[in-house]
Design a protein around this motif. Structure first.
Motif, PDB file in Angstrom:
ATOM      1  N   ALA A 202      35.058  51.862 -22.204  1.00 22.22           N
ATOM      2  CA  ALA A 202      33.793  52.199 -21.548  1.00 22.22           C
ATOM      3  C   ALA A 202      33.305  51.068 -20.657  1.00 22.22           C
ATOM      4  O   ALA A 202      32.759  51.314 -19.574  1.00 22.22           O
ATOM      5  CB  ALA A 202      32.739  52.538 -22.594  1.00 22.22           C
ATOM      6  N   ALA A 203      33.498  49.827 -21.075  1.00 21.31           N
ATOM      7  CA  ALA A 203      33.030  48.668 -20.301  1.00 21.31           C
ATOM      8  C   ALA A 203      33.960  48.327 -19.144  1.00 21.31           C
ATOM      9  O   ALA A 203      33.565  47.611 -18.221  1.00 21.31           O
ATOM     10  CB  ALA A 203      32.888  47.461 -21.214  1.00 21.31           C
ATOM     11  N   ASP A 204      35.171  48.852 -19.164  1.00 17.12           N
ATOM     12  CA  ASP A 204      36.164  48.453 -18.164  1.00 17.12           C
ATOM     13  C   ASP A 204      35.712  48.709 -16.732  1.00 17.12           C
ATOM     14  O   ASP A 204      36.026  47.932 -15.842  1.00 17.12           O
ATOM     15  CB  ASP A 204      37.504  49.132 -18.428  1.00 17.12           C
ATOM     16  N   ARG A 205      34.950  49.768 -16.495  1.00 18.57           N
ATOM     17  CA  ARG A 205      34.521  50.028 -15.111  1.00 18.57           C
ATOM     18  C   ARG A 205      33.655  48.901 -14.579  1.00 18.57           C
ATOM     19  O   ARG A 205      33.732  48.555 -13.410  1.00 18.57           O
ATOM     20  CB  ARG A 205      33.820  51.370 -15.000  1.00 18.57           C
ATOM     21  N   TYR A 206      32.832  48.305 -15.431  1.00 17.81           N
ATOM     22  CA  TYR A 206      31.999  47.174 -15.004  1.00 17.81           C
ATOM     23  C   TYR A 206      32.827  45.894 -14.902  1.00 17.81           C
ATOM     24  O   TYR A 206      32.695  45.133 -13.944  1.00 17.81           O
ATOM     25  CB  TYR A 206      30.847  46.953 -15.982  1.00 17.81           C
ATOM     26  N   VAL A 207      33.670  45.686 -15.900  1.00 16.03           N
ATOM     27  CA  VAL A 207      34.496  44.481 -15.931  1.00 16.03           C
ATOM     28  C   VAL A 207      35.451  44.467 -14.745  1.00 16.03           C
ATOM     29  O   VAL A 207      35.566  43.458 -14.031  1.00 16.03           O
ATOM     30  CB  VAL A 207      35.262  44.383 -17.274  1.00 16.03           C
ATOM     31  N   SER A 208      36.126  45.569 -14.494  1.00 16.83           N
ATOM     32  CA  SER A 208      37.085  45.651 -13.388  1.00 16.83           C
ATOM     33  C   SER A 208      36.418  45.379 -12.050  1.00 16.83           C
ATOM     34  O   SER A 208      36.948  44.633 -11.226  1.00 16.83           O
ATOM     35  CB  SER A 208      37.744  47.030 -13.353  1.00 16.83           C
TER      36      SER A 208
ATOM     37  N   GLY B  90      26.913  46.826 -20.668  1.00 17.93           N
ATOM     38  CA  GLY B  90      26.510  48.191 -20.350  1.00 17.93           C
ATOM     39  C   GLY B  90      26.239  48.378 -18.874  1.00 17.93           C
ATOM     40  O   GLY B  90      25.931  49.485 -18.430  1.00 17.93           O
ATOM     41  N   ASN B  91      26.358  47.283 -18.125  1.00 17.13           N
ATOM     42  CA  ASN B  91      26.255  47.325 -16.676  1.00 17.13           C
ATOM     43  C   ASN B  91      26.911  46.063 -16.128  1.00 17.13           C
ATOM     44  O   ASN B  91      27.363  45.215 -16.891  1.00 17.13           O
ATOM     45  CB  ASN B  91      24.798  47.479 -16.208  1.00 17.13           C
ATOM     46  N   ARG B  92      26.915  45.946 -14.828  1.00 16.87           N
ATOM     47  CA  ARG B  92      27.651  44.863 -14.194  1.00 16.87           C
ATOM     48  C   ARG B  92      26.866  43.564 -14.078  1.00 16.87           C
ATOM     49  O   ARG B  92      27.442  42.485 -13.952  1.00 16.87           O
ATOM     50  CB  ARG B  92      28.083  45.359 -12.806  1.00 16.87           C
ATOM     51  N   ALA B  93      25.542  43.618 -14.141  1.00 16.03           N
ATOM     52  CA  ALA B  93      24.702  42.450 -13.871  1.00 16.03           C
ATOM     53  C   ALA B  93      25.049  41.214 -14.711  1.00 16.03           C
ATOM     54  O   ALA B  93      25.200  40.121 -14.148  1.00 16.03           O
ATOM     55  CB  ALA B  93      23.231  42.819 -14.020  1.00 16.03           C
TER      56      ALA B  93
END
Length: 108
Positions: A36-42, A92-95
């Motif tokens: 779930a976190a991968d989209r932000y991490v990537s 939970g987000n990119r910030a």
């Protein structure tokens, strides 16, 4: 996934001896929180292609995760010259990722 969680790990001494920025990403490829976190991490890591990332498969008996007191996945440790500057747990987000990357890539 940007993060390839590897079973082979560097030692804590290897990590402590690194120079410059480095991200340690602890987790597993089957972890739902990691996926779930991968989209932000990537996305965050893609903006910093020169920052090395070491994906570490974590779990019982894995000494590197224990040395950083990792308890939840994914945990990303942001280091500069072998010293932890920041950590982000289950983003939970990119910030928070962007802030941590800025901290380790800022001019010394």
């Amino acid at each position: 996934m940007v993060t390839d969680y590897r079973t082979e790990q560097p030692t804590r001494d290897d990590i402590d001896a690194t120079t410059g920025p480095l991200v340690l990403a602890f987790g597993t490829e089957w972890c739902g929180y990691c996926l779930a976190a991968d989209r932000y991490v990537s996305a965050a890591l893609a903006d910093h292609p020169d920052v090395p990332v070491i994906g570490v498969e974590d779990g019982p008996g894995r000494p590197l995760g224990r040395s950083f007191r990792v308890k939840l996945w994914p945990t990303l440790i942001f280091l500069r010259d072998g010293t932890e500057v920041d950590r982000v747990v289950r983003p939970g987000n990119r910030a928070p990722l962007d802030e941590a990357l800025a901290a380790i890539t800022a001019a010394a």
